[in-house]
Design a protein around this motif. Structure first.
Motif: not given
Length: 348
Positions: A81-85, A89
């Motif tokens: 899982v790649y978390k958007l920032k 985001r």
């Protein structure tokens, strides 16, 4: 996207485009319901639309066949899982909220507010809200109670009959390797390829012609038959897809152990297919509960369901009462779906 993703999903988009196409027929409905009623013109347009749908179906099949692929590779795969920032985001949330607001939020907000308004001319303001429209449905307005009970009866009956018939159909077709089995499978999913109004016109003309032999036309049972016919493909497709995943060794082991065909069906086939049967039943139940085209065309005199009740309230100027019925229907189907999903999670 161009070389991998799009080729893999083109067939699914072709199926979706076909489904959208077959649901957009209005001139046939106008010829069959608005004076002067012309069933001959409705039947002619239905035949023309059927031919167009079959051409679209063949094109869709061609596209799906040309764009079908099998993924290769025997190794297991994991996910990360790649978390958007930052701006990514925020942009993602803006897109999600916008889609939900346009597709769900605004329509349901409008329906709910309209059902609570006391006087439409005053609009949304303090003191202009009331729950009397909801209480009037089941107290002062007997047609509301009748429409709601009729819809429940039709949904339960058609969903149950379609589940039993579709399960038997799918199971028989999957076990058969003959051409006749493929023909039966094609007939069972035929209602999905044709506009519903075309099938309804055909049902009306046929059962009206044999009324003296089998007098179900102009009764509530013709509606049960029509609903079951329209939504039988849901059960056939759900059960058929699940049945194709079952290995024949399970059934061979049952036969070797001395189990009768009925015992094998009861102890092996039915438990393994119960989740798919329940899913098909729920789809038929929900869609039948709010079906409007079938009800408006073949409902017997003075027989209302929730969809035709809402339409009649609009025509009489009682928009708030009609929207109150719409809110109740949404709540009823939502709660039903949640309960069935809990049952499905247990069957898994």
């Amino acid at each position: 996207l161009r070389r991998i993703t799009l080729p893999l999903i083109t067939g699914n988009y072709a199926v979706g485009a076909l489904l959208v196409f077959v649901k957009t027929a209005t001139e046939i409905h106008r010829s069959a319901t608005i004076a002067p009623v012309d069933f001959g013109r409705a039947a002619s347009l239905s035949g023309l639309l059927t031919g167009i749908c079959f051409m679209a179906w063949f094109i869709q099949n061609y596209i799906s066949f040309r764009m079908s692929y099998k993924t290769v590779g025997g190794k297991g795969s994991g996910s990360h899982v790649y978390k958007l920032k930052g701006i990514s985001r925020i942009s993602a949330w803006v897109v999600i909220i916008s889609v939900l607001a346009v597709s769900i939020g605004i329509p349901y907000f409008s329906v709910t507010v309209t059902s609570l308004i006391k006087l439409r001319g005053y609009g949304i303001r303090a003191g202009n809200f009331t729950f009397s429209n909801f209480t009037a449905l089941f107290t002062a307005n007997p047609k509301g109670r009748q429409a709601f009970s009729n819809s429940i009866f039709l949904s339960l009956s058609s969903a149950t009959i379609a589940a039993v018939t579709g399960t038997a159909d799918a199971a028989a077709v999957q076990r058969s390797k003959s051409r006749f089995g493929k023909i039966i499978e094609g007939i069972s999913i035929l209602p999905e390829m044709l506009p519903g109004i075309v099938l309804i016109i055909g049902i009306m003309l046929f059962w009206n012609s044999v009324y003296k032999i089998i007098p179900i036309y102009n009764t509530i049972w013709i509606m049960v038959l029509a609903y079951m016919t329209l939504y039988l493909p849901y059960t056939v497709q759900y059960v058929g897809a699940r049945d194709r995943q079952l290995g024949m060794r399970l059934f061979e082991a049952g036969r070797i152990s001395g189990g009768s065909p009925f015992y094998i069906f009861r102890k092996i086939t039915l438990p393994l297919l119960s989740g798919s049967i329940l899913a098909g039943w729920m789809m038929t139940f929900i869609i039948s509960f709010r079906e409007v085209v079938t009800a408006s065309l073949i409902a017997p005199p003075n027989t209302l369901v929730v969809s035709t009740f809402i339409m009649s309230e609009f025509e009489q100027g009682s928009v708030s009462v009609g929207m109150a019925m719409a809110v109740i229907c949404v709540l009823f189907t939502t709660v039903s779906l949640i309960l069935v999903n809990k049952l499905l999670s247990k069957t898994r």
